[in-house]
Write a protein that holds these residues in place. Structure first.
Motif, PDB file in Angstrom:
ATOM      1  N   SER A  31       0.846  -1.193   0.000  1.00  0.00           N
ATOM      2  CA  SER A  31       0.000   0.000   0.000  1.00  0.00           C
ATOM      3  C   SER A  31       0.886   1.250   0.000  1.00  0.00           C
ATOM      4  O   SER A  31       2.073   1.180   0.347  1.00  0.00           O
ATOM      5  CB  SER A  31      -0.873   0.013   1.258  1.00  0.00           C
ATOM      6  OG  SER A  31      -0.070   0.269   2.407  1.00  0.00           O
ATOM      7  N   PRO A  32       0.324   2.396  -0.367  1.00  0.00           N
ATOM      8  CA  PRO A  32       1.094   3.645  -0.313  1.00  0.00           C
ATOM      9  C   PRO A  32       1.650   3.915   1.095  1.00  0.00           C
ATOM     10  O   PRO A  32       2.779   4.403   1.232  1.00  0.00           O
ATOM     11  CB  PRO A  32       0.091   4.721  -0.730  1.00  0.00           C
ATOM     12  CG  PRO A  32      -0.888   3.993  -1.594  1.00  0.00           C
ATOM     13  CD  PRO A  32      -1.000   2.621  -0.973  1.00  0.00           C
ATOM     14  N   GLU A  33       0.876   3.601   2.113  1.00  0.00           N
ATOM     15  CA  GLU A  33       1.338   3.823   3.494  1.00  0.00           C
ATOM     16  C   GLU A  33       2.530   2.922   3.820  1.00  0.00           C
ATOM     17  O   GLU A  33       3.492   3.353   4.461  1.00  0.00           O
ATOM     18  CB  GLU A  33       0.199   3.560   4.497  1.00  0.00           C
ATOM     19  CG  GLU A  33      -0.961   4.532   4.377  1.00  0.00           C
ATOM     20  CD  GLU A  33      -1.910   4.211   3.218  1.00  0.00           C
ATOM     21  OE1 GLU A  33      -1.931   3.062   2.722  1.00  0.00           O
ATOM     22  OE2 GLU A  33      -2.617   5.145   2.791  1.00  0.00           O
ATOM     23  N   GLU A  34       2.466   1.675   3.373  1.00  0.00           N
ATOM     24  CA  GLU A  34       3.586   0.758   3.624  1.00  0.00           C
ATOM     25  C   GLU A  34       4.845   1.233   2.897  1.00  0.00           C
ATOM     26  O   GLU A  34       5.947   1.163   3.444  1.00  0.00           O
ATOM     27  CB  GLU A  34       3.218  -0.663   3.175  1.00  0.00           C
ATOM     28  CG  GLU A  34       2.187  -1.321   4.077  1.00  0.00           C
ATOM     29  CD  GLU A  34       1.648  -2.624   3.512  1.00  0.00           C
ATOM     30  OE1 GLU A  34       1.446  -3.565   4.314  1.00  0.00           O
ATOM     31  OE2 GLU A  34       1.410  -2.695   2.277  1.00  0.00           O
ATOM     32  N   LYS A  35       4.669   1.747   1.689  1.00  0.00           N
ATOM     33  CA  LYS A  35       5.818   2.272   0.939  1.00  0.00           C
ATOM     34  C   LYS A  35       6.412   3.487   1.645  1.00  0.00           C
ATOM     35  O   LYS A  35       7.636   3.647   1.697  1.00  0.00           O
ATOM     36  CB  LYS A  35       5.420   2.624  -0.489  1.00  0.00           C
ATOM     37  CG  LYS A  35       5.145   1.408  -1.349  1.00  0.00           C
ATOM     38  CD  LYS A  35       4.722   1.841  -2.737  1.00  0.00           C
ATOM     39  CE  LYS A  35       4.149   0.682  -3.509  1.00  0.00           C
ATOM     40  NZ  LYS A  35       3.686   1.085  -4.845  1.00  0.00           N
ATOM     41  N   ASP A  36       5.560   4.371   2.187  1.00  0.00           N
ATOM     42  CA  ASP A  36       6.059   5.523   2.940  1.00  0.00           C
ATOM     43  C   ASP A  36       6.865   5.066   4.149  1.00  0.00           C
ATOM     44  O   ASP A  36       7.916   5.634   4.461  1.00  0.00           O
ATOM     45  CB  ASP A  36       4.906   6.426   3.386  1.00  0.00           C
ATOM     46  CG  ASP A  36       4.316   7.227   2.241  1.00  0.00           C
ATOM     47  OD1 ASP A  36       4.972   7.347   1.177  1.00  0.00           O
ATOM     48  OD2 ASP A  36       3.182   7.732   2.407  1.00  0.00           O
ATOM     49  N   THR A  37       6.380   4.038   4.821  1.00  0.00           N
ATOM     50  CA  THR A  37       7.094   3.491   5.977  1.00  0.00           C
ATOM     51  C   THR A  37       8.449   2.956   5.544  1.00  0.00           C
ATOM     52  O   THR A  37       9.476   3.185   6.214  1.00  0.00           O
ATOM     53  CB  THR A  37       6.263   2.383   6.659  1.00  0.00           C
ATOM     54  OG1 THR A  37       5.027   2.955   7.108  1.00  0.00           O
ATOM     55  CG2 THR A  37       6.996   1.771   7.834  1.00  0.00           C
ATOM     56  N   ARG A  97      10.202   3.907   2.947  1.00  0.00           N
ATOM     57  CA  ARG A  97      11.074   5.034   2.595  1.00  0.00           C
ATOM     58  C   ARG A  97      11.780   5.571   3.839  1.00  0.00           C
ATOM     59  O   ARG A  97      12.978   5.840   3.817  1.00  0.00           O
ATOM     60  CB  ARG A  97      10.280   6.140   1.916  1.00  0.00           C
ATOM     61  CG  ARG A  97       9.930   5.837   0.488  1.00  0.00           C
ATOM     62  CD  ARG A  97       9.193   7.004  -0.196  1.00  0.00           C
ATOM     63  NE  ARG A  97       8.765   6.590  -1.512  1.00  0.00           N
ATOM     64  CZ  ARG A  97       7.571   6.052  -1.788  1.00  0.00           C
ATOM     65  NH1 ARG A  97       6.661   5.904  -0.839  1.00  0.00           N
ATOM     66  NH2 ARG A  97       7.275   5.681  -3.011  1.00  0.00           N
TER      67      ARG A  97
END
Length: 149
Positions: A129-135, A137
């Protein structure tokens, strides 16, 4: 792994260290499995990547960088040279020394290796998910900081 169990395990620094060790080790093994040419040893692959990143080096500097004994580095260089992936040239300032550098075939092998591993990882990242990718990063910056310590 169950998220609440993972959360419990990572509450302490020791627990977080254990979980990170296993996860990073597993990811490293999965990435190594994506190598296009598994006939190269991990040491040989590391030397190719070091030369790609830092440019030509003496065998002694390579041995020091890779934390191996000079005779081991001599064997690694000889094996890579036999496959035409590296070449030795005289050192311009010290006739007793040689410089080791990648050949065009060595550079292409490094590029192909990087492409293969990054494509595999990109496919895995696309599942997040976008949130998991932000995490991830944020974690990537921290992991890089840890790796330099």
């Amino acid at each position: 792994m169950n998220r609440s169990l993972l959360s419990q395990q990572t509450r302490t620094d020791a627990g977080l260290a254990a979980v990170l060790r296993v996860a990073v080790g597993r990811l490293a093994r999965r990435l190594r499995a994506q190598r296009p040419d598994a006939s190269l040893s991990l040491g040989q692959t590391a030397v190719l990547f070091t030369l790609a990143r830092h440019g030509q080096m003496t065998p002694g500097a390579l041995a020091e960088h890779e934390k191996v004994q000079p005779p081991s580095m001599t064997r690694i260089i000889a094996a890579l040279e036999a496959r035409s992936l590296v070449r030795r040239t005289p050192h311009p300032d010290d006739r007793r020394q040689q410089l080791v550098d990648l050949t065009d075939a060595g550079r292409e092998m490094v590029r192909e290796d990087q492409r293969s591993r990054e494509m595999w990882l990109a496919r895995r990242l696309a599942e997040l998910s976008p949130e998991e990718k932000d995490t991830l990063r944020a974690a990537a910056r921290i992991l890089e900081q840890l790796s330099q310590a």
